[in-house]
Design an enzyme around this catalytic site. Sequence first.
Site, short mmCIF file in Angstrom:
data_model
loop_
_atom_site.label_atom_id
_atom_site.label_comp_id
_atom_site.label_asym_id
_atom_site.label_seq_id
_atom_site.Cartn_x
_atom_site.Cartn_y
_atom_site.Cartn_z
N TYR A 10 0.83 -1.22 0.00
CA TYR A 10 0.00 0.00 0.00
C TYR A 10 0.87 1.27 0.00
CZ TYR A 10 -3.16 3.48 2.11
OH TYR A 10 -3.88 4.62 2.41
N GLY A 34 1.41 -7.76 -0.70
CA GLY A 34 1.39 -6.79 -1.80
C GLY A 34 0.68 -7.35 -3.03
N PHE A 71 9.95 -0.71 3.27
CA PHE A 71 8.54 -0.74 3.69
C PHE A 71 8.09 -2.14 4.11
CE2 PHE A 71 8.72 2.78 0.63
CZ PHE A 71 7.99 3.77 1.26
N ALA A 72 8.86 -3.18 3.75
CA ALA A 72 8.35 -4.55 3.90
C ALA A 72 8.25 -4.93 5.36
CB ALA A 72 9.27 -5.52 3.17
N ASN A 90 10.05 -11.73 10.40
CA ASN A 90 9.91 -10.93 9.18
C ASN A 90 10.37 -9.48 9.38
OD1 ASN A 90 9.22 -11.06 6.43
ND2 ASN A 90 7.32 -9.96 6.80
N TYR A 139 4.33 -6.23 17.44
CA TYR A 139 4.53 -5.43 16.22
C TYR A 139 5.34 -4.17 16.53
CZ TYR A 139 3.35 -2.01 12.60
OH TYR A 139 3.42 -1.02 11.64
N HIS A 187 -8.26 -1.97 8.64
CA HIS A 187 -8.21 -0.52 8.87
C HIS A 187 -9.60 0.11 8.75
CE1 HIS A 187 -4.00 -1.49 7.78
NE2 HIS A 187 -3.77 -0.69 8.81
N ARG A 219 -7.68 8.96 16.42
CA ARG A 219 -6.45 8.69 15.65
C ARG A 219 -6.14 9.87 14.75
NH1 ARG A 219 -6.33 5.44 18.84
NH2 ARG A 219 -6.03 3.18 18.73
N ARG A 281 -11.08 -3.39 21.24
CA ARG A 281 -10.08 -4.27 20.61
C ARG A 281 -8.83 -4.22 21.49
NH1 ARG A 281 -8.36 -2.80 14.50
NH2 ARG A 281 -7.12 -1.28 15.63
N1 LIG Z 1 -0.66 1.21 7.05
C1 LIG Z 1 -0.40 1.95 8.14
O1 LIG Z 1 -1.28 2.66 8.67
C2 LIG Z 1 0.99 1.94 8.74
C3 LIG Z 1 1.20 2.73 9.87
C4 LIG Z 1 2.49 2.73 10.44
C5 LIG Z 1 3.52 2.00 9.88
N2 LIG Z 1 3.28 1.23 8.79
C6 LIG Z 1 4.41 0.48 8.20
O2 LIG Z 1 4.55 0.87 6.84
C7 LIG Z 1 5.04 -0.22 6.05
C8 LIG Z 1 4.12 -0.43 4.86
O3 LIG Z 1 2.81 -0.68 5.33
P1 LIG Z 1 1.62 -1.03 4.32
O4 LIG Z 1 0.35 -0.66 4.99
O5 LIG Z 1 1.96 -0.50 2.99
O6 LIG Z 1 1.72 -2.61 4.31
P2 LIG Z 1 1.53 -3.63 3.10
O7 LIG Z 1 1.34 -4.97 3.74
O8 LIG Z 1 0.54 -3.15 2.12
O9 LIG Z 1 2.97 -3.59 2.39
C9 LIG Z 1 4.08 -4.35 2.82
C10 LIG Z 1 4.75 -4.88 1.55
O10 LIG Z 1 5.94 -5.62 1.93
C11 LIG Z 1 5.94 -6.89 1.29
N3 LIG Z 1 6.69 -7.81 2.16
C12 LIG Z 1 6.38 -8.16 3.45
N4 LIG Z 1 7.31 -9.02 3.91
C13 LIG Z 1 8.23 -9.20 2.90
C14 LIG Z 1 9.41 -9.96 2.79
N5 LIG Z 1 9.86 -10.74 3.79
N6 LIG Z 1 10.09 -9.92 1.62
C15 LIG Z 1 9.66 -9.13 0.58
N7 LIG Z 1 8.55 -8.39 0.65
C16 LIG Z 1 7.83 -8.44 1.80
C17 LIG Z 1 4.47 -7.24 1.12
O11 LIG Z 1 4.25 -8.20 0.11
C18 LIG Z 1 3.87 -5.88 0.81
O12 LIG Z 1 3.93 -5.61 -0.59
C19 LIG Z 1 5.13 -1.41 7.00
O13 LIG Z 1 6.47 -1.51 7.43
C20 LIG Z 1 4.22 -1.03 8.16
O14 LIG Z 1 4.63 -1.63 9.35
C21 LIG Z 1 2.04 1.17 8.20
O1 LIG Z 2 -13.64 -2.21 12.03
C1 LIG Z 2 -13.04 -1.38 12.75
C2 LIG Z 2 -11.67 -1.06 12.54
C3 LIG Z 2 -11.06 -0.16 13.40
N1 LIG Z 2 -11.77 0.42 14.41
C4 LIG Z 2 -11.12 1.40 15.29
O2 LIG Z 2 -10.63 2.45 14.47
C5 LIG Z 2 -9.40 2.96 15.01
C6 LIG Z 2 -8.33 2.88 13.93
O3 LIG Z 2 -8.04 1.50 13.71
P1 LIG Z 2 -7.13 0.98 12.49
O4 LIG Z 2 -7.58 1.62 11.22
O5 LIG Z 2 -7.12 -0.51 12.56
O6 LIG Z 2 -5.69 1.58 12.82
P2 LIG Z 2 -4.79 1.43 14.13
O7 LIG Z 2 -5.14 0.25 14.94
O8 LIG Z 2 -4.83 2.77 14.82
O9 LIG Z 2 -3.34 1.12 13.53
C7 LIG Z 2 -2.79 1.76 12.37
O10 LIG Z 2 -2.04 2.87 12.75
C8 LIG Z 2 -0.94 2.59 13.59
C9 LIG Z 2 -0.27 3.88 13.92
O11 LIG Z 2 -1.15 4.74 14.61
C10 LIG Z 2 0.01 1.65 12.86
O12 LIG Z 2 1.06 1.31 13.72
C11 LIG Z 2 -0.69 0.40 12.41
O13 LIG Z 2 0.20 -0.37 11.62
C12 LIG Z 2 -1.90 0.78 11.60
O14 LIG Z 2 -2.62 -0.39 11.27
C13 LIG Z 2 -9.08 2.10 16.24
O15 LIG Z 2 -9.54 2.77 17.37
C14 LIG Z 2 -9.91 0.84 16.03
O16 LIG Z 2 -10.32 0.23 17.24
C15 LIG Z 2 -13.11 0.12 14.63
O17 LIG Z 2 -13.73 0.63 15.56
N2 LIG Z 2 -13.69 -0.77 13.78
#
Ligand SMILES: NC(=O)c1ccc[n+]([C@@H]2O[C@H](COP(=O)([O-])OP(=O)(O)OC[C@H]3O[C@@H](n4cnc5c(N)ncnc54)[C@H](O)[C@@H]3O)[C@@H](O)[C@H]2O)c1
Ligand SMILES: O=c1ccn([C@@H]2O[C@H](COP(=O)(O)OP(=O)(O)O[C@H]3O[C@H](CO)[C@@H](O)[C@H](O)[C@H]3O)[C@@H](O)[C@H]2O)c(=O)[nH]1
Length: 322
Positions: A10, A34, A71-72, A90, A139, A187, A219, A281
Amino acid sequence: MILVVGGAGYIGSHFVEELIKEQEVLVLDNFSTGHKHLLNEKAQFIEGNLGDEQLLNDIFSNYKINAVIHFAASSLVGESVLNPMKYYENNVSATITLLKVMMEHHVKKFIFSSTAATYGIPTTDFITEETAINPINPYGKSKLMVEWMLEDFSKSYGLSYVILRYFNAAGAHVNGRIGENHSPETHLIPIVLEHLLGIRESISVFGNDYPTEDGTCIRDYIHVTDLANAHLLSLNALLENKIHTDVFNLGNGSGYSVMEVIKTCEDVTKKSASIVIEARRTGDPSRLVASSEKITATLGWKPVFDLVSIVETAWKWHSSRI
Ligand SMILES: NC(=O)c1ccc[n+]([C@@H]2O[C@H](COP(=O)([O-])OP(=O)(O)OC[C@H]3O[C@@H](n4cnc5c(N)ncnc54)[C@H](O)[C@@H]3O)[C@@H](O)[C@H]2O)c1
Ligand SMILES: O=c1ccn([C@@H]2O[C@H](COP(=O)(O)OP(=O)(O)O[C@H]3O[C@H](CO)[C@@H](O)[C@H](O)[C@H]3O)[C@@H](O)[C@H]2O)c(=O)[nH]1
């Protein structure tokens, strides 16, 4: 050339979409979470695992890599509690392999995706980089372990890095080509939009007894392209030797409750949601809101998208996919 590990995910795919305008890009991804359709066709691509030392050696021998953007990761908090081994393997072990091979090939510029989850349950309203770090799940701990490694690798091997601690990444690219596609989706915003599209029967709100105005968790939602731009600024600062090591929060600085997010989604889509209040949760802090003043002062980064435009871009993406 810049190596983007996890560039089919993403946030990684949104970064590649911007980076490709400036640099040659090589993506490494194993498609564990991905998708091929998120890859940018101008980027070169290798399918493989981050922890595969031989593959990494081949990559760093065959391409002239100037910097690595990492990012992985596995990134589901709940799963990390049930299966911490997966997270330490991982997120920590595979990252050690990547850093080891980088050091062997003298590649010393690195950007790391960290998270607000490193702060645990903060006692302050606006989280700065000085706020105490205290992750409460595997995590968050796995991300903090990498942060510590980077600090030590910098001191001992001269690694130059930027750690970016994202708050809640959300939204989709304005071009409508890429967006959020996690499976399972956990999410809040995509879940609400899938419900409003008729894909889910209702929305579960996890807890309405938190110490917030409406009782639901607050959030800080930050658009994925704003995140991508912060990576670009950080990369250029590293390449121009303007930063040796630094850590930055990335958020909008505004907090929205779960109920406020649902209301915004209803307003944008002009549809009404069916809500079920459920138990809290595990591991959800009541409020996580960033102060991103440090990266604004250091690199001039400012988020462009507010919550409404985050939801609008996400809606465009989700509704185009059914
Ligand atoms: N989505 C959020 O709100 C959020 C918030 C804070 C931090 N992050 C961090 O940002 C990064 C990206 O998050 P995202 O939401 O895009 O996740 P995502 O799962 O969409 O992307 C992760 C990508 O890494 C690849 N990957 C995972 N393990 C791998 C491995 N061992 N080798 C090669 N590729 C691998 C997956 O296939 C995927 O394409 C992550 O490190 C996550 O912890 C995300
Ligand atoms: O079906 C749902 C999904 C989520 N929530 C709530 O919505 C808020 C946001 O939840 P979510 O979108 O799952 O995000 P977070 O749990 O806040 O975590 C995200 O944001 C974090 C940083 O703040 C990152 O570390 C994580 O990787 C990322 O998934 C939280 O209070 C959840 O409890 C609900 O009430 N119902």
